[in-house]
Design a protein around this motif. Structure first.
Motif, PDB file in Angstrom:
ATOM      1  N   MET A   1       1.574   2.921   1.646  1.00  0.00           N
ATOM      2  CA  MET A   1       0.177   2.528   1.751  1.00  0.00           C
ATOM      3  C   MET A   1      -0.624   3.583   2.498  1.00  0.00           C
ATOM      4  SD  MET A   1       0.391  -1.561   2.586  1.00  0.00           S
ATOM      5  CE  MET A   1      -1.293  -1.516   3.208  1.00  0.00           C
ATOM      6  N   ASN A   2      -1.822   3.821   2.008  1.00  0.00           N
ATOM      7  CA  ASN A   2      -2.743   4.727   2.692  1.00  0.00           C
ATOM      8  C   ASN A   2      -3.244   4.029   3.962  1.00  0.00           C
ATOM      9  OD1 ASN A   2      -4.839   6.351   3.561  1.00  0.00           O
ATOM     10  ND2 ASN A   2      -5.797   6.542   1.542  1.00  0.00           N
ATOM     11  N   PRO A   3      -2.914   4.557   5.142  1.00  0.00           N
ATOM     12  CA  PRO A   3      -3.326   3.883   6.384  1.00  0.00           C
ATOM     13  C   PRO A   3      -4.839   3.824   6.559  1.00  0.00           C
ATOM     14  CG  PRO A   3      -2.396   6.057   6.849  1.00  0.00           C
ATOM     15  CD  PRO A   3      -2.133   5.781   5.405  1.00  0.00           C
ATOM     16  N   ALA A   4      -5.585   4.626   5.807  1.00  0.00           N
ATOM     17  CA  ALA A   4      -7.045   4.606   5.921  1.00  0.00           C
ATOM     18  C   ALA A   4      -7.666   3.471   5.112  1.00  0.00           C
ATOM     19  CB  ALA A   4      -7.616   5.947   5.459  1.00  0.00           C
ATOM     20  N   MET A   5      -6.870   2.779   4.291  1.00  0.00           N
ATOM     21  CA  MET A   5      -7.406   1.716   3.447  1.00  0.00           C
ATOM     22  C   MET A   5      -7.024   0.362   4.018  1.00  0.00           C
ATOM     23  SD  MET A   5      -7.043   1.307  -0.679  1.00  0.00           S
ATOM     24  CE  MET A   5      -8.065   0.133  -1.588  1.00  0.00           C
TER      25      MET A   5
ATOM     26  N   GLN B   1       8.112  -1.839  -3.438  1.00  0.00           N
ATOM     27  CA  GLN B   1       6.874  -2.416  -3.942  1.00  0.00           C
ATOM     28  C   GLN B   1       6.045  -1.350  -4.643  1.00  0.00           C
ATOM     29  OE1 GLN B   1       6.085  -4.507   0.093  1.00  0.00           O
ATOM     30  NE2 GLN B   1       4.969  -5.727  -1.413  1.00  0.00           N
ATOM     31  N   GLY B   2       5.636  -1.651  -5.861  1.00  0.00           N
ATOM     32  CA  GLY B   2       4.765  -0.734  -6.567  1.00  0.00           C
ATOM     33  C   GLY B   2       3.376  -0.741  -5.955  1.00  0.00           C
ATOM     34  N   ILE B   3       2.766   0.440  -5.851  1.00  0.00           N
ATOM     35  CA  ILE B   3       1.415   0.545  -5.296  1.00  0.00           C
ATOM     36  C   ILE B   3       0.557   1.367  -6.236  1.00  0.00           C
ATOM     37  CG2 ILE B   3      -0.001   1.150  -3.306  1.00  0.00           C
ATOM     38  CD1 ILE B   3       2.500   1.221  -1.593  1.00  0.00           C
ATOM     39  N   GLY B   4      -0.555   0.781  -6.687  1.00  0.00           N
ATOM     40  CA  GLY B   4      -1.540   1.509  -7.472  1.00  0.00           C
ATOM     41  C   GLY B   4      -2.551   2.132  -6.539  1.00  0.00           C
ATOM     42  N   GLU B   5      -3.804   1.620  -6.576  1.00  0.00           N
ATOM     43  CA  GLU B   5      -4.788   2.124  -5.628  1.00  0.00           C
ATOM     44  C   GLU B   5      -4.352   1.804  -4.203  1.00  0.00           C
ATOM     45  OE1 GLU B   5      -9.351   1.799  -4.018  1.00  0.00           O
ATOM     46  OE2 GLU B   5      -8.629   0.325  -5.473  1.00  0.00           O
ATOM     47  N   GLY B   6      -4.573   2.745  -3.317  1.00  0.00           N
ATOM     48  CA  GLY B   6      -4.201   2.553  -1.922  1.00  0.00           C
ATOM     49  C   GLY B   6      -2.828   3.083  -1.595  1.00  0.00           C
ATOM     50  N   GLY B   7      -2.173   3.688  -2.583  1.00  0.00           N
ATOM     51  CA  GLY B   7      -0.893   4.327  -2.329  1.00  0.00           C
ATOM     52  C   GLY B   7      -1.066   5.824  -2.200  1.00  0.00           C
TER      53      GLY B   7
ATOM     54  N   ASP C   1      -5.765  -5.447   2.986  1.00  0.00           N
ATOM     55  CA  ASP C   1      -6.109  -6.502   2.040  1.00  0.00           C
ATOM     56  C   ASP C   1      -6.805  -5.968   0.797  1.00  0.00           C
ATOM     57  OD1 ASP C   1      -8.542  -5.856   3.143  1.00  0.00           O
ATOM     58  OD2 ASP C   1      -9.109  -7.902   3.673  1.00  0.00           O
ATOM     59  N   SER C   2      -6.995  -4.648   0.737  1.00  0.00           N
ATOM     60  CA  SER C   2      -7.612  -4.038  -0.443  1.00  0.00           C
ATOM     61  C   SER C   2      -6.631  -3.196  -1.243  1.00  0.00           C
ATOM     62  CB  SER C   2      -8.794  -3.157  -0.022  1.00  0.00           C
ATOM     63  OG  SER C   2      -9.823  -3.937   0.550  1.00  0.00           O
ATOM     64  N   VAL C   3      -5.432  -3.011  -0.718  1.00  0.00           N
ATOM     65  CA  VAL C   3      -4.441  -2.183  -1.408  1.00  0.00           C
ATOM     66  C   VAL C   3      -3.888  -2.948  -2.609  1.00  0.00           C
ATOM     67  CG1 VAL C   3      -2.200  -1.045  -1.201  1.00  0.00           C
ATOM     68  CG2 VAL C   3      -3.829  -0.957   0.697  1.00  0.00           C
ATOM     69  N   ASP C   4      -3.758  -2.264  -3.726  1.00  0.00           N
ATOM     70  CA  ASP C   4      -3.174  -2.859  -4.933  1.00  0.00           C
ATOM     71  C   ASP C   4      -1.661  -2.703  -4.847  1.00  0.00           C
ATOM     72  OD1 ASP C   4      -2.650  -3.851  -7.466  1.00  0.00           O
ATOM     73  OD2 ASP C   4      -3.100  -1.953  -8.469  1.00  0.00           O
TER      74      ASP C   4
END
Length: 448
Positions: free
Chosen positions: A135-139, A117-123, A142-145
């Motif tokens: 995924m950034n575990p701090a984000m 899966q591609g991840i923009g913000e939150g990766g 439901d806000s991760v792109d």
């Protein structure tokens, strides 16, 4: 070019010896068989039918009449695709300037996403080829792109009029009858401007993936002069904008062509560019395998949509992914609202497939051979797809294991351009790390 013409062109290819004499190239029976088959599937056009233009030959590259290609637009777009300073409207302050278009389309994985899966913000993170982006575990999840469908490659996208697996981006051509049907006008308002898919994707992508390209961006990071050169006829108060940024990005993306692949070299006359096994695979590709029914022309793709019963992506489906079921699960019908388009997805790119280990719109296959075996067997993965929707060429090919070996070799080796780094800038004007600029990515990419 007619059959006589193409055969003669190969015969006349010659090499110099020390006495400056010329020796005609001998065409093997296998090469001749492949030449003859090219004549058949191209309706007599010959090898030119499959040749990709040079990325510098802008006049030969398919382009949107509303966005004619220029070297200045391409140069600007090349930087904008990779510029992590475009990541300017994140949901979390700590994510600002850490992502770009290339976060989901890094060259290291053939301009696909390196991960499922591609991840923009939150990766965060990159690894070697984008495979370790997580995924950034701090984000909040439901806000991760994060993308809920496999990210297509940027390779050869100039040859498609519409974008995305369901073809919902693009206001011209095959999409024109559907732009104002159902909720399309509100779901994809950029289509109403009449641009083709790549140009619309450049606009819609900025909104969807929290990118910021405007005068403030251009001023802060030194891009005003490049915008001035690319868009001299656009009024200055409109010159540094989401629209012009999109047109530049689309212009560059149209030049990302896999024209240095061995198959392209063979088509241009180097009969030693591919092996005998790959030549047999190319013949199977055009005959018993029926691949050219869908994968045709210079890019070996098309603007058609087919149901092959492949499984959907099983991963992290962020709730910020609008209408996940509608947009991802039913394919083309999400845009056309026609039941006959249910479960149909766009014909994908075949070049540089081995740069990324996920295949199908759901990434449910991990090798090229698996996909060939699946289509050959004709046993669908997704039980929700009615048999009546399945493509005619799904199953019943009766390919032998040897033919599958040959076909796999052709796709994996002959269609592999080894020099995609020519499409990546040495640096971006911000000086930021790219394609990602978070701390872990900077470590992985050697930017720190």
């Amino acid at each position: 070019m007619k059959k006589f013409g193409i055969v003669l062109s190969f015969i006349l290819l010659c090499s110099c010896n020390k006495d400056d004499a010329y020796t005609p190239v001998k065409i093997s029976p296998l090469d001749q068989k492949l030449i003859d088959q090219i004549i058949t599937v191209s309706d007599g056009q010959g090898n030119d039918f499959f040749i990709l233009p040079s990325e510098d030959d802008l006049s030969s590259i398919p382009q949107d009449p509303l966005n004619p290609l220029t070297p200045e637009k391409v140069a600007l777009g090349k930087l904008l695709v990779h510029e992590t300073a475009t990541g300017g409207v994140p949901k979390m302050d700590g994510s600002k300037f850490t992502y770009a278009c290339a976060s989901c389309h890094p060259v290291a994985s053939g301009f696909y996403s390196g991960a499922l899966q591609g991840i923009g913000e939150g990766g965060i993170g990159f690894g070697v080829a984008g495979e370790n982006r997580i995924m950034n575990p701090a984000m909040p999840s439901d806000s991760v792109d994060i993308l809920s469908i496999k990210v297509p490659s940027l390779l050869n996208v100039a040859y498609q009029d519409v974008m995305l697996w369901n073809g919902s981006l693009g206001g011209a051509g095959i999409n024109e009858p559907f732009v104002n049907t159902g909720t399309n006008a509100t779901d994809q308002p950029d289509n109403l401007l009449g641009f083709e898919g790549l140009e619309v994707q450049g606009m819609a992508g900025q909104t969807a993936h929290r990118l910021k390209i405007d005068e403030e961006f251009a001023e802060e990071f030194g891009y005003k002069a490049m915008f001035d050169a690319a868009f001299p006829n656009v009024p200055e108060d409109e010159r540094y904008s989401r629209l012009t940024g999109a047109l530049a990005i689309a212009s560059f993306n149209r030049t990302v062509l896999a024209n240095q692949a061995p198959w392209q070299e063979w088509l241009k006359g180097n009969l030693n560019a591919i092996s005998d096994q790959e030549k047999r695979g190319a013949i199977t590709f055009m005959t018993k395998g029926r691949c050219t029914d869908c994968h045709t022309g210079p890019s070996l793709k098309s603007n058609d949509f087919y149901a092959l019963g492949m499984g959907d992506l099983v991963g992290i489906n962020s709730t910020n992914s609008k209408s996940f079921k509608k947009d991802v699960l039913i394919g083309r019908a999400a845009f056309t609202n026609r039941p006959e388009d249910n479960f149909k997805f766009k014909v994908p790119n075949l070049y540089n497939l081995t740069d990324n280990p996920f295949y199908g719109h759901g990434g449910t296959f991990t090798t090229v051979r698996e996909v060939i075996e699946y289509i050959n067997a004709g046993v669908k993965q997704n039980g929700d797809v009615p048999d009546s929707q399945l493509a005619e060429g799904f199953g019943g090919l009766n390919l032998t294991p040897a033919e599958i070996d040959d076909l796999t070799a052709f796709i994996e080796k002959s269609l592999y351009d080894p020099n995609l780094l020519r499409y990546v800038p040495a640096e971006v004007l911000s000086g930021f790390c790219f394609p990602n600029n978070d701390e872990q990515s900077r470590n992985d990419l050697g930017c720190n």
